[in-house]
Design a protein around this motif. Structure first.
Motif, PDB file in Angstrom:
ATOM      1  N   LEU A  79       6.287   2.670  -2.418  1.00  0.00           N
ATOM      2  CA  LEU A  79       5.428   2.846  -2.242  1.00  0.00           C
ATOM      3  C   LEU A  79       4.429   1.728  -1.223  1.00  0.00           C
ATOM      4  O   LEU A  79       3.460   2.256  -1.042  1.00  0.00           O
ATOM      5  N   GLY A  80       5.261   0.748  -0.756  1.00  0.00           N
ATOM      6  CA  GLY A  80       4.660   0.500   0.533  1.00  0.00           C
ATOM      7  C   GLY A  80       4.027   0.500   1.406  1.00  0.00           C
ATOM      8  O   GLY A  80       4.012   1.922   1.896  1.00  0.00           O
ATOM      9  N   ASP A  81       2.777  -0.138   2.221  1.00  0.00           N
ATOM     10  CA  ASP A  81       2.259  -0.250   2.544  1.00  0.00           C
ATOM     11  C   ASP A  81       0.905   1.476   2.852  1.00  0.00           C
ATOM     12  O   ASP A  81       1.442   2.268   4.192  1.00  0.00           O
ATOM     13  N   ASN A  82       0.837   1.543   1.978  1.00  0.00           N
ATOM     14  CA  ASN A  82      -0.079   2.042   1.237  1.00  0.00           C
ATOM     15  C   ASN A  82      -1.551   1.720   0.951  1.00  0.00           C
ATOM     16  O   ASN A  82      -1.226   0.597   0.397  1.00  0.00           O
ATOM     17  N   PRO A  83      -2.698   1.985   0.854  1.00  0.00           N
ATOM     18  CA  PRO A  83      -4.158   1.631   0.117  1.00  0.00           C
ATOM     19  C   PRO A  83      -3.815   1.573  -1.340  1.00  0.00           C
ATOM     20  O   PRO A  83      -5.780   2.105  -1.254  1.00  0.00           O
ATOM     21  N   LEU A  84      -3.037   1.922  -1.654  1.00  0.00           N
ATOM     22  CA  LEU A  84      -3.310   2.156  -3.536  1.00  0.00           C
ATOM     23  C   LEU A  84      -3.346   0.522  -3.927  1.00  0.00           C
ATOM     24  O   LEU A  84      -3.142  -0.394  -3.463  1.00  0.00           O
ATOM     25  N   SER A  85      -4.595   0.550  -5.010  1.00  0.00           N
ATOM     26  CA  SER A  85      -4.812  -0.290  -5.929  1.00  0.00           C
ATOM     27  C   SER A  85      -4.896   0.091  -6.898  1.00  0.00           C
ATOM     28  O   SER A  85      -5.826  -0.604  -8.001  1.00  0.00           O
ATOM     29  N   SER A  86      -4.156   1.095  -7.805  1.00  0.00           N
ATOM     30  CA  SER A  86      -4.550   1.997  -8.614  1.00  0.00           C
ATOM     31  C   SER A  86      -3.352   2.582  -9.413  1.00  0.00           C
ATOM     32  O   SER A  86      -2.405   3.145  -8.415  1.00  0.00           O
ATOM     33  N   LEU A  87      -2.605   3.023 -10.599  1.00  0.00           N
ATOM     34  CA  LEU A  87      -1.640   3.970 -10.942  1.00  0.00           C
ATOM     35  C   LEU A  87      -1.525   4.289 -11.938  1.00  0.00           C
ATOM     36  O   LEU A  87      -2.854   4.173 -12.242  1.00  0.00           O
ATOM     37  N   PRO A  88      -1.572   5.615 -11.840  1.00  0.00           N
ATOM     38  CA  PRO A  88      -2.053   6.891 -13.093  1.00  0.00           C
ATOM     39  C   PRO A  88      -1.512   6.286 -14.151  1.00  0.00           C
ATOM     40  O   PRO A  88       0.123   5.422 -13.846  1.00  0.00           O
ATOM     41  N   GLU A  89      -2.030   6.635 -15.389  1.00  0.00           N
ATOM     42  CA  GLU A  89      -1.407   6.076 -16.727  1.00  0.00           C
ATOM     43  C   GLU A  89      -0.360   6.331 -16.764  1.00  0.00           C
ATOM     44  O   GLU A  89       0.479   6.658 -17.436  1.00  0.00           O
ATOM     45  N   SER A  90       0.276   7.953 -16.516  1.00  0.00           N
ATOM     46  CA  SER A  90       1.562   9.222 -16.067  1.00  0.00           C
ATOM     47  C   SER A  90       2.404   8.316 -15.415  1.00  0.00           C
ATOM     48  O   SER A  90       3.394   8.720 -15.257  1.00  0.00           O
ATOM     49  N   PHE A  91       1.890   6.977 -15.190  1.00  0.00           N
ATOM     50  CA  PHE A  91       3.402   6.441 -14.496  1.00  0.00           C
ATOM     51  C   PHE A  91       4.699   6.269 -14.767  1.00  0.00           C
ATOM     52  O   PHE A  91       5.619   5.200 -15.048  1.00  0.00           O
ATOM     53  N   ASP A  92       3.726   5.734 -15.933  1.00  0.00           N
ATOM     54  CA  ASP A  92       5.037   5.541 -17.619  1.00  0.00           C
ATOM     55  C   ASP A  92       6.209   6.407 -17.819  1.00  0.00           C
ATOM     56  O   ASP A  92       6.562   6.383 -18.478  1.00  0.00           O
ATOM     57  N   GLY A  93       5.674   7.774 -17.690  1.00  0.00           N
ATOM     58  CA  GLY A  93       6.944   9.135 -17.144  1.00  0.00           C
ATOM     59  C   GLY A  93       7.987   8.645 -16.660  1.00  0.00           C
ATOM     60  O   GLY A  93       8.840   9.504 -17.144  1.00  0.00           O
TER      61      GLY A  93
END
Length: 226
Positions: A79-93
Motif C-alpha cells: 500500500l506504499g505511496d498512498n496518502p493513507l493515515s489510518s486503517l479500517p477496523e476490519s483490517f485484521d480480517g
C-alpha cells in the motif's frame, strides 16, 4: 456427501490466475485498474478469487474500503505511496497476511489493529510521519520491522514480545537510549540472530537480549575544496 477439496496443483493454478487478474492488464490504465480492483473488493469477487498478492501502491488511496478485511487468502499487500493515515477496523480480517508495506504514506501512528494480525511477519512504515508506536500495535509474529525515516522518540514495551524478530530498522528517527524499553531484553533465544540498525550502524546480536544502545552521532565528511 462432502465436497472434495481441489488438488494442490489446481489450487496453485487458481491462485496464480487470481493474482494475475488483480494486476495491471495489457492496455489498462492505472486509474482503470484501481477502479476495477476496488469494485472487486466491494462486491466480494476478489475475495472469492483466492488472491494472495495485491499491489495497490501509488493509487492515491486516502482510505481503504471496509470490505478489504474479507480478503482472507491475501499474503502480500503493498500500500506504499498512498496518502493513507489510518486503517479500517476490519483490517485484521486479513488472517493470512504475512507481508505489509506502507512506504511513503502519511501515518503519524502505527494502527493498533495490526497487533491483532497473528500471521504478519514483515511490516514496513518507512518514510512516513510516524511519531506514535502505541502499545499493542505490534503482533508477536513479526520477523522484520522497518520504521526508518520517521519521527519516533519511543518504542513500546510490546516490542519485547516479538521474540522471533530478525531485523529491526530504526534509522532516521529521534530515538535515544531513554526511548528503548526494558522489554526488548525479554526471553532471549540464543539460536536467533537479530540485525538491529540504529542511526548509521548495524548491530548484530545472538538472542533477543539487546543492551542499551549508545547513540553515536557521526559528523558529515568535510567538503572537498576544489
Amino acid at each position: 456427501m462432502p465436497t472434495p477439496s481441489p488438488s494442490p496443483s489446481k489450487s496453485i493454478v487458481q491462485r496464480d490466475i487470481a493474482n494475475s487478474e488483480a494486476a495491471l492488464q495489457d492496455g489498462e490504465t492505472p486509474e482503470a485498474r484501481k477502479t476495477r480492483v476496488l469494485a472487486a473488493i466491494e462486491d466480494g469477487s476478489l475475495a472469492k478469487s483466492g488472491v494472495t498478492r495485491l499491489d495497490l501502491s501509488g493509487c492515491d488511496l486516502a482510505r481503504l474500503p471496509e470490505k478489504i478485511g474479507a480478503l482472507t487468502s491475501l499474503e502480500f499487500l503493498n500500500l506504499g505511496d498512498n496518502p493513507l493515515s489510518s486503517l479500517p477496523e476490519s483490517f485484521d480480517g486479513l488472517v493470512n497476511l504475512r507481508v505489509l508495506f506502507f512506504l511513503r504514506c502519511e501515518f503519524v501512528a502505527v494502527p493498533v489493529v495490526l497487533g491483532r494480525m497473528k500471521s504478519l511477519f514483515m511490516l514496513s512504515f518507512k518514510a512516513n510521519r510516524v511519531r506514535d508506536v502505541p502499545e499493542g500495535c505490534l503482533p508477536p509474529s513479526l520477523g522484520w520491522l522497518i520504521l526508518s525515516d520517521n519521527e519516533i522518540e519511543k518504542l513500546p514495551a510490546c516490542i519485547g514480545e516479538c521474540v522471533g524478530i530478525r531485523k529491526l530498522l530504526l534509522a532516521g528517527n529521534k530515538l535515544t537510549n531513554a526511548g528503548l524499553p526494558d522489554g526488548m531484553a525479554r526471553r532471549p533465544d540464543p539460536t536467533r540472530r537479530l540485525r538491529f540498525r540504529f542511526g548509521f550502524f548495524w548491530f548484530s546480536y545472538f538472542g533477543f537480549r539487546l543492551p542499551r544502545v549508545v547513540v553515536v552521532v557521526v559528523p558529515p565528511p568535510p567538503r572537498r575544496v576544489p
